[in-house]
Structures are given as structure tokens and as C-alpha cells.
Design a protein around this motif. Sequence first.
Motif, mmCIF file in Angstrom:
data_model
loop_
_atom_site.group_PDB
_atom_site.id
_atom_site.type_symbol
_atom_site.label_atom_id
_atom_site.label_comp_id
_atom_site.label_asym_id
_atom_site.label_seq_id
_atom_site.Cartn_x
_atom_site.Cartn_y
_atom_site.Cartn_z
ATOM 1 N N ALA A 111 -4.384 11.048 -83.708
ATOM 2 C CA ALA A 111 -5.842 10.998 -83.694
ATOM 3 C C ALA A 111 -6.430 10.528 -85.018
ATOM 4 N N GLU A 112 -5.606 10.468 -86.081
ATOM 5 C CA GLU A 112 -6.082 10.006 -87.383
ATOM 6 C C GLU A 112 -5.719 8.547 -87.631
ATOM 7 N N ILE A 113 -5.388 7.824 -86.554
ATOM 8 C CA ILE A 113 -5.024 6.405 -86.669
ATOM 9 C C ILE A 113 -5.919 5.604 -85.727
ATOM 10 N N ALA A 114 -6.361 4.440 -86.169
ATOM 11 C CA ALA A 114 -7.191 3.577 -85.321
ATOM 12 C C ALA A 114 -6.745 2.130 -85.448
ATOM 13 N N ILE A 115 -6.866 1.406 -84.337
ATOM 14 C CA ILE A 115 -6.711 -0.046 -84.323
ATOM 15 C C ILE A 115 -8.084 -0.621 -84.003
ATOM 16 N N LEU A 116 -8.611 -1.431 -84.896
ATOM 17 C CA LEU A 116 -9.944 -1.996 -84.724
ATOM 18 C C LEU A 116 -9.847 -3.510 -84.565
ATOM 19 N N PHE A 117 -10.593 -4.051 -83.606
ATOM 20 C CA PHE A 117 -10.549 -5.485 -83.316
ATOM 21 C C PHE A 117 -11.963 -6.004 -83.117
ATOM 22 N N ARG A 118 -12.098 -7.327 -83.104
ATOM 23 C CA ARG A 118 -13.423 -7.941 -83.037
ATOM 24 C C ARG A 118 -13.998 -7.931 -81.624
ATOM 25 N N THR A 119 -13.182 -8.221 -80.602
ATOM 26 C CA THR A 119 -13.688 -8.289 -79.229
ATOM 27 C C THR A 119 -12.875 -7.366 -78.330
ATOM 28 N N ASN A 120 -13.514 -6.844 -77.306
ATOM 29 C CA ASN A 120 -12.838 -5.927 -76.387
ATOM 30 C C ASN A 120 -11.667 -6.582 -75.670
ATOM 31 N N SER A 121 -11.716 -7.922 -75.497
ATOM 32 C CA SER A 121 -10.635 -8.601 -74.783
ATOM 33 C C SER A 121 -9.315 -8.508 -75.539
ATOM 34 N N GLN A 122 -9.345 -8.206 -76.838
ATOM 35 C CA GLN A 122 -8.105 -8.082 -77.606
ATOM 36 C C GLN A 122 -7.354 -6.792 -77.305
ATOM 37 N N GLY A 127 5.664 4.212 -76.622
ATOM 38 C CA GLY A 127 5.403 5.607 -76.278
ATOM 39 C C GLY A 127 4.351 6.288 -77.115
ATOM 40 N N VAL A 128 3.355 5.541 -77.574
ATOM 41 C CA VAL A 128 2.278 6.123 -78.381
ATOM 42 C C VAL A 128 1.032 6.285 -77.509
ATOM 43 N N PRO A 129 0.507 7.497 -77.376
ATOM 44 C CA PRO A 129 -0.724 7.685 -76.588
ATOM 45 C C PRO A 129 -1.917 7.069 -77.312
ATOM 46 N N TYR A 130 -2.895 6.620 -76.550
ATOM 47 C CA TYR A 130 -4.067 6.006 -77.159
ATOM 48 C C TYR A 130 -5.295 6.313 -76.323
ATOM 49 N N GLN A 131 -6.453 6.138 -76.940
ATOM 50 C CA GLN A 131 -7.717 6.269 -76.232
ATOM 51 C C GLN A 131 -8.592 5.085 -76.608
ATOM 52 N N LEU A 132 -9.214 4.493 -75.633
ATOM 53 C CA LEU A 132 -10.061 3.326 -75.852
ATOM 54 C C LEU A 132 -11.499 3.798 -75.996
ATOM 55 N N ARG A 133 -12.126 3.421 -77.092
ATOM 56 C CA ARG A 133 -13.489 3.880 -77.362
ATOM 57 C C ARG A 133 -14.480 2.738 -77.177
ATOM 58 N N GLY A 134 -15.572 3.028 -76.454
ATOM 59 C CA GLY A 134 -16.655 2.059 -76.337
ATOM 60 C C GLY A 134 -16.407 0.952 -75.345
ATOM 61 N N ALA A 135 -15.334 1.008 -74.570
ATOM 62 C CA ALA A 135 -15.066 -0.037 -73.575
ATOM 63 C C ALA A 135 -14.084 0.507 -72.547
ATOM 64 N N GLY A 174 -4.858 10.717 -79.100
ATOM 65 C CA GLY A 174 -4.054 9.520 -79.297
ATOM 66 C C GLY A 174 -4.689 8.605 -80.316
ATOM 67 N N VAL A 175 -4.006 7.510 -80.553
ATOM 68 C CA VAL A 175 -4.514 6.466 -81.437
ATOM 69 C C VAL A 175 -5.794 5.895 -80.825
ATOM 70 N N THR A 176 -6.795 5.678 -81.652
ATOM 71 C CA THR A 176 -8.059 5.116 -81.170
ATOM 72 C C THR A 176 -7.986 3.601 -81.173
ATOM 73 N N LEU A 177 -8.338 2.991 -80.052
ATOM 74 C CA LEU A 177 -8.533 1.549 -79.957
ATOM 75 C C LEU A 177 -10.030 1.318 -79.828
ATOM 76 N N ALA A 178 -10.598 0.498 -80.687
ATOM 77 C CA ALA A 178 -12.052 0.311 -80.646
ATOM 78 C C ALA A 178 -12.421 -1.042 -81.231
ATOM 79 N N SER A 179 -13.539 -1.569 -80.754
ATOM 80 C CA SER A 179 -14.106 -2.755 -81.388
ATOM 81 C C SER A 179 -14.764 -2.328 -82.692
ATOM 82 N N LEU A 180 -14.981 -3.279 -83.565
ATOM 83 C CA LEU A 180 -15.610 -2.963 -84.844
ATOM 84 C C LEU A 180 -17.012 -2.408 -84.645
ATOM 85 N N HIS A 181 -17.742 -2.907 -83.649
ATOM 86 C CA HIS A 181 -19.078 -2.372 -83.393
ATOM 87 C C HIS A 181 -19.012 -0.905 -82.952
#
Length: 731
Positions: free
Chosen positions: A367-378, A390-398, A504-511
Motif C-alpha cells: 500500500a506504500e507503493i504506487a505506479i503513476l502514468f499519464r493516461t489511463n490506457s497505460q 503475484g502483486v496485488p494492486y488497486q486502480l484509483r480514479g479509473a 495493494g500497489v496503487t495504479l493511478a493517473s497523475l491527475h
Amino acid sequence: MTPATHSPLFPQAPDSADAVLEGLDPEQRAVATALHGPVCVLAGAGTGKTRAITHRIAYGVRAGILQPSTVLAVTFTNRAAGEMRGRLRQLGAQGVQARTFHSAALRQLQYFWPKAVGGSMPRLLDRKVQLVAEAAATRNLRLDRSELRDTTAEIEWAKVTQTVPADYPYAAAKAGRDTPRDPAEIAHLYAAYENLKRDRAVIDFEDVLLLTVAVLQDRHDIADQVRAQYQHFVVDEYQDVSPLQQRLLELWLGERDSLCVVGDASQTIYSFTGATPDHLLDFRARHPGATVVKLVRDYRSTPQVVRLANGLLTQASGRAADHRLELVSQRPPGPDPVYTEYTDEPAEAEGAARRIRELIDAGTPAAEIAILFRTNSQSETYEQALADVGVPYQLRGAERFFDRPEVRKAGIALRGAARFGGNDSLLDDVVDLPSQVRAVLSGEGWTTEPPAGSGAARERWESLAALVNLAHDFAAAHPRATLGDLVAELDERANAQHAPTVQGVTLASLHAAKGLEWDVVFLVGVADGMMPITYARTDEQIEEERRLLYVGVTRARERLHLSWSLSRAPGGRPNRRPSPFLDGLRPGSATTAGRTGPAAAGGVERGTLAPATAAPRRRQRTPARCRVCGRSLTDAGEMKLMRCEDCPSDMDEGLYERLRSWRAVQARRIGQPDFCVFTDRTLMAIAEAQPGTTTELSRIPGVLSRKLQRHGADILAICAGQDVVQDDEED
């Protein structure tokens, strides 16, 4: 029964006003004790702005200077308002109102409606999309889901900028909006939408602000009653206020100046919604007696992260950059940012996932790790890569990639084609797997060239393009694969990513990452064309992209990883380069020309009571006008040519034909239609302008940075009358 003891979960309130100030740094204390007159707090990322303003309110209440019921703190999200209320309770300042602009206005409108208008207040629309669709039907306009969403967003932008339907085409052109439909069509649809609302006695969320403004302007008795109730105002994230919200704030204040605003122009990333930092930047000019406090002590990030953040703004330009803050980290040193170059996007995703797996195995909470990208399609590539290790993740904002409506619909179409492809005329002339997928998805809205702009239509196209790219990669890895095999692969990927995840690891757009922070941040896809995004064309748009990357960098507390890939797919041409925003900042890169002016240091500036000077006027983008007759242009094709369709052209016909012949060869080389190189209108614009330098060529609409880099030399040579040697074989 034993008395309650102190708990970290329920901290005891300070026992005095002075105790509220304990633990504040000198600048935060200056904010907390500046309780009279206008106050402007310029607060950099991670400098404790929420702490400063909540302690300011609490100190004023506990010292008896502010009455809780007369204070209104305004912010932009319900989450932020809730956090502010919680902190105020902990500080012993119960009774203070902390609300969003909309909720505060709605509360007032509901209370005063019987007195101001009479009868019951109209019903509030939860979502306006359905009514916009009905309005389109009354105008015989057919909008797909993406166009509907984008058109709704345009109506919202028009309303928060106080633009009426008749003025929309001019206002959109003046603001450089990438409109989903012809501006005149949107104006008619906007008018029809307003008529439908009126007929059905409903209002939308923008109407809440508009109607509250109207009531306060027209009924001075009601305005006086509101001002008697609320006598002290605090506005958080002031760089994000729209013109409509600013007007409401002015009416709440009246002739008084008991106002505290907090913001950071370097974190302005929502201008496409109508937000503008001008009100923050002009605050001192509007209130010459204001106290200005600058918070620059960064308690969030290590010196290494802060150094990169400061470096990004050093190279910035524009009004926001003129007011940049030089952050000073208050944390112990940490590791340097890691810069990694990969051969292709799958390798980049796999590399990030592998490093995250190692971090988690070493004890870093997911939960203290994030992957940030420019567009949701990434997100799809990273969703798959994390699932593979095998890393759990949660998608934020999309939505998850395979949950998106266009992806689900495309999957149904591909599944049907796999079963009954022999009876599908679309597949008669295609044999290889990628061509089959392109043919099927062309019926779902995929085209060889992306739509203009950055709205829902572009996001939908990006999702379908991701499926097309996936088909290419799958066919390259499995040369004998069929369409059925690809469908099975898609199903397997979707099933693997549907596992429920709570932590899990957060996946989110920069916005979507704005206002959040993590110990470890992976900024991925930091390549030219993505940062800045290809459709960022003007200086203002490019600078907002730079600020978006700055926001991403400042989300990291301890570790920061930045990465990019040289090509999209394995085996592709390695023609990408890292983001130019990193020039001079990443190891081994050349330094670009930076700014000469110093950044603002922390501290307090006391205002003077000298006569106010006029606030600097906002620099407006002039509307596009025909260079022949001078008429305002709103049609995208005419704007590209910079003249009316009917006005005489000074195009060099011979140059135009030479450009067309050159384009045909280029199109054959890449196996794409001619317009994928340059459209006819772009070639016409080039033939009319006859550019002689790269700068002149770059000013022509349609000549984007990537195409300029790839074809600029050829175009300039042809315009100069030189012969261009072309290899007509496949590249």
C-alpha cells in the motif's frame, strides 16, 4: 468504570490557544497567528498547508478571536473537507463549517429559495449525461458514448466560465478548446439542454453555483444575511478556483477582507475544467494590504526527491513559473532517483513489477507503493505485469482495463468474429491476426489516426489501440495464433486481473494522484510524446504537462523511479527519447536553457495599505482569424489553413503536388494510409506557408513534435526546391 485514557487514535485537544501553536515551524506559526485582513499562503508540495490553516482556525477559535459558527472553510473535494473537519475537532474547534463550494452553495440555495424565488426548489440532477443525450436527440444529433461524455464536459466548462450558449463557439476558439463536435453544434445542443432543464424543473451542479450567485447579486437582503452568518473565509487549493467560484466567493465576502487563501500555482493541473491560478497570482494586486506567507519546508520528501522537483520548475516558463517556490527538504537524505531506460513498453512494465516484488519481499508494504502514468490506457500493461508476479494492486480514479465499456464491447466483437468470421465481410480481405483485429475494431471506433484532443473520445481510442497493439505483440510471439487464440488470451488476462484486492500497489493517473503520497513511486512512460502528451501544443499546455510531472515527483516520500521505453513493442524501432522535461536533470543528459529569475524563498511578507494598483490583466489567447478576410474561425479545417474555406488561396500548387508525391512514398513505407503521414489540409497549409525553418514549420497546425522530428528535414528540403531521395522499400 475507569476514566478514558489518551489514545493515538483519539488525540486529546490542546488545552489552550498557545498549545495549538506548539509544533508549528516559524512560517506555519505565522499563518496560524495572521487572523486579521487578507492572507495569502503560498504552500509548496509537502509543506504542511492543511496543518497550517487548520491550526490557524483552531488558534483563532481557542483565542476567542473567531466564533466557530462564523467561519466557512472551503475546499474542492468531500474527502478534503472531511479531513479538515476531523483535524479541527481534534484541535478543539468544533462548529466550524468545512465544505466544498458546491455543498456550501447548495445549503444556502435550499434555505433561501422560498424567500428568493418561492415554491419548492427544482430537483437536482445526479448526472446530466442522460439529459444531454435527450437534448442531442431534439437536434437530430447522434452522439456515441465518448462524444456524449466530452460534450457534457464542454457544457460544464462553459457554465463554470460563465459562457452562455450563443457565445460558446467564440469562447471555445479563444480558449483553444479541442471540441468533440463542431462548436456551433455544441452551442445548439447546450441551448437545447438548458431548455429541457427548464421544462422539467431540474437543475445541475453548475446551476447550484450560478443560481446562488444570481440570488446574492439580486437580493441584497439575502446577501446581507449570508454575510452576517459567515464573517471569515478560508479557501484551500485556491489555484483551482474557476471564474464562477471566484465570483461566488466575492459575493460571500462583500466589502470585507477577512479571507485566507492557500495554494500553489506550480500544482495547477486542471485548467481543462476551467480552473485558473490567476486569482491566486493576482491576490496581492487585488489586496495590497495582504499578508503573504510562503511555506517551503518540505516534510514529505527526501532531499534527493526535492532536488529533482525543484529542477523541473527551474526550466519552466509562464506566470506560474514566475511564482515558483524553492522547496527545502526537512527529511534525512535518501536514495537518488533511479532512471531506467527499457527497450519496449512490456519490458518497462515487467521491470517495474519485478522491482516492486523485490521491495515487498524486503518489507515495504504494497500500500506504500504506487505506479503513476499519464493516461489511463497505460494501466493494462502494468495490471498484467503485476498480476504475473503475484502483486496485488488497486486502480484509483479509473476502471480496470478489462472493465471499461469499450474494452468489454470490443471483446464481444472479437469473440463473435472468432466464431463466425467466415461470414463477416470485414474479414474477407485480411489474413494475418493483427489485420483481423484492426478490421473488427474499426467497427467499434478504432481508426489509424487518433482523434484530436484529450477527452473521452481519445481515452476510448487509446483503449482500442491498446488491444490492436496487444494483437501485434501476441502475433509476433505466436506466429500461428488465430483470432480464437487471441480471445482466449484476453479472457485469461481479464480473469487474472479480477482477483479481489483490498491492500495493494496503487495504479493511478497523475491527475488522480493529486493530494496523495507514497513511500515509493514509479513514474512510468516518461517519454517524449507522453510527457508532454502529443496533443499538448501550446506553450501553456506544455507547461501544464511539466507541472503534472512535478506533481508526480512530489508524491514520493523516499524512493522515486522514473522510466521510459525506446519503442512500443518488442522489436520495434527504438525512436523514442526520454521526456525533454528531464534534460539536464537525469544523469548524462544535456542541460537545457533554464530560468534566470530566483525562486521564492520561505517567509512572511507584510502588505502595505498603499492605494491598490490595477491587477495585471490576464493574457488572453487571441481567437483564430482568417488571414485573408479577418473573420473569426471556428471550423477545425479552416483553423488549420488559417483562412476561410471560400477565401482565395495563395498555395503553391506545384509544391503541394510534390508534397503529396513524397507523402505517398512515406505512407507505403510504413504500411499506413496517406493521411497517417500528413492530412491533405496540413499539406495545403504547408504549401501556403512555405516554411523555411523548423520553427516556422512547427507553427503549422498538424505538424506535431513527433512528425516534425521524423519528417521535418524532408519537408523543409521540398519547400526549398531540393530533391529528396526516398527509399520506397518497407522500412
